[in-house]
Design a protein around this motif. Structure first.
Motif, short mmCIF file in Angstrom:
data_model
loop_
_atom_site.label_atom_id
_atom_site.label_comp_id
_atom_site.label_asym_id
_atom_site.label_seq_id
_atom_site.Cartn_x
_atom_site.Cartn_y
_atom_site.Cartn_z
N LYS A 1 0.82 -1.20 0.00
CA LYS A 1 0.00 0.00 0.00
C LYS A 1 0.86 1.25 0.00
N SER A 2 2.08 1.10 0.51
CA SER A 2 3.05 2.19 0.54
C SER A 2 4.43 1.59 0.36
N ILE A 3 5.31 2.28 -0.35
CA ILE A 3 6.66 1.78 -0.59
C ILE A 3 7.42 1.55 0.71
N ASN A 4 7.03 2.26 1.76
CA ASN A 4 7.70 2.11 3.05
C ASN A 4 7.51 0.73 3.66
N GLU A 5 6.51 -0.02 3.19
CA GLU A 5 6.29 -1.37 3.68
C GLU A 5 7.45 -2.29 3.31
N LEU A 6 8.26 -1.87 2.33
CA LEU A 6 9.39 -2.68 1.89
C LEU A 6 10.65 -2.40 2.70
N ASP A 7 10.60 -1.45 3.60
CA ASP A 7 11.77 -1.14 4.44
C ASP A 7 12.21 -2.38 5.21
N ASP A 8 13.53 -2.54 5.34
CA ASP A 8 14.13 -3.67 6.08
C ASP A 8 13.74 -5.02 5.48
N LEU A 9 13.48 -5.03 4.17
CA LEU A 9 13.06 -6.27 3.51
C LEU A 9 14.10 -7.37 3.63
N THR A 10 15.39 -7.03 3.46
CA THR A 10 16.43 -8.06 3.54
C THR A 10 16.51 -8.64 4.94
N GLU A 11 16.36 -7.78 5.95
CA GLU A 11 16.39 -8.28 7.33
C GLU A 11 15.20 -9.20 7.59
N THR A 12 14.04 -8.85 7.03
CA THR A 12 12.86 -9.67 7.22
C THR A 12 13.03 -11.03 6.57
N LEU A 13 13.60 -11.06 5.36
CA LEU A 13 13.86 -12.33 4.69
C LEU A 13 14.83 -13.17 5.51
N GLY A 14 15.80 -12.50 6.12
CA GLY A 14 16.78 -13.21 6.95
C GLY A 14 16.14 -13.90 8.13
N ALA A 15 14.98 -13.38 8.58
CA ALA A 15 14.29 -13.98 9.73
C ALA A 15 13.78 -15.38 9.41
N LEU A 16 13.66 -15.71 8.13
CA LEU A 16 13.15 -17.03 7.74
C LEU A 16 14.08 -18.16 8.17
N LYS A 17 15.33 -17.83 8.41
CA LYS A 17 16.27 -18.87 8.84
C LYS A 17 15.89 -19.44 10.20
N ASP A 18 15.05 -18.70 10.94
CA ASP A 18 14.63 -19.18 12.26
C ASP A 18 13.56 -20.26 12.17
N LEU A 19 13.02 -20.49 10.96
CA LEU A 19 11.99 -21.51 10.79
C LEU A 19 12.64 -22.87 10.55
N LYS A 20 13.29 -23.40 11.55
CA LYS A 20 13.95 -24.69 11.40
C LYS A 20 12.96 -25.83 11.58
N GLY A 21 12.24 -25.82 12.67
CA GLY A 21 11.27 -26.87 12.92
C GLY A 21 11.90 -28.24 12.81
#
Length: 253
Positions: free
Chosen positions: A121-141
């Protein structure tokens, strides 16, 4: 499902070879738009031929895949693992719920494409996108990483940079800030290995705006005929090693 898992395994192999990554942003007149990150491993498929599919049996080699799924679906399957994460990690992962992933693999046509897209809805929603993608590494399960497409995409978040975007009627900016203390550290961690793996890959910025572009800070930017789309190509090592080199300032007519 078994064939799908093997397609994901091929994706891991492609991450260690020459690929083209394209960061697409399309902004509409009202400021809303769509972001997508695409990986094209077709060049490797064409070069490696049948060896690219080593590990799949001959019968499965002839099958094509065109599969679409959402991170929200993946997170639902891993809700127990997510519940064990810190609140900060859970909030970071939640930001990815609207991302949709599409995988296309055609062994006969030597094609392998992967794209992840999300509206904003706003370009600002993409801020810290790389950091957010990096959080996926925590999904080990309990699942192995090769069976977990979300965890595999976390590799796109390991460039130790804070990424931000801004847009208004006069200009657009893409800015990555790297902490000085992280620069030396990356030479010894997994990012250093990533730099070697992606040495021959490319990272492309392709942005489409609702009005013509007057000036771009990168002199190598290419323009569409209507000057509303710009394309800038970088070696992938700039993304991993010098993300601030990909900072961009755009002025509109």
């Amino acid at each position: 499902m078994q064939l799908f898992k093997k397609a994901l395994l091929l994706f891991v192999i492609l991450l260690m070879t020459s690929c083209t990554f394209t960061e697409n942003i399309e902004i509409k007149p009202d400021g809303t738009g769509q972001f997508s990150l695409e990986m094209d491993g077709s060049g490797f498929m064409a070069m490696a031929g049948d060896q690219a599919l080593k590990g799949m049996n001959a019968k499965e080699n002839t099958k094509s895949i065109d599969s679409t799924f959402s991170f929200k679906q993946i997170f639902e399957d891993k809700k127990d693992s997510i519940a064990k994460l810190s609140l900060e990690q859970q909030l970071a992962i939640k930001k990815l719920e609207n991302f949709v992933i599409n995988i296309k693999m055609d062994p006969e046509a030597k094609q392998f494409l992967l794209a992840m897209k999300t509206p904003f809805k706003s370009i600002n929603e993409l801020d810290d996108l790389t950091e957010t993608l990096g959080a996926l590494k925590d999904l080990k399960g309990s699942a192995d990483k090769k069976d977990n497409p979300a965890a595999m995409m976390s590799g796109m978040g390991i460039n130790n940079a804070k990424l931000s975007f801004s847009y208004n009627a006069k200009s657009f900016t893409r800015k990555a800030i790297v902490a000085k203390s992280d620069i030396k550290k990356t030479e010894n961690d997994s990012l250093g290995m990533a730099k070697m793996m992606f040495a021959s890959s490319k990272y492309i910025l392709k942005y489409h705006f609702p009005k013509p572009v007057k000036k771009v800070s990168n002199p190598d930017a290419l323009f569409s005929d209507d000057r509303k789309t710009i394309t800038v190509t970088y070696p992938f090592t700039d993304y991993t090693d010098n993300p601030d080199k990909m900072n961009l300032n755009v002025e509109f007519e």
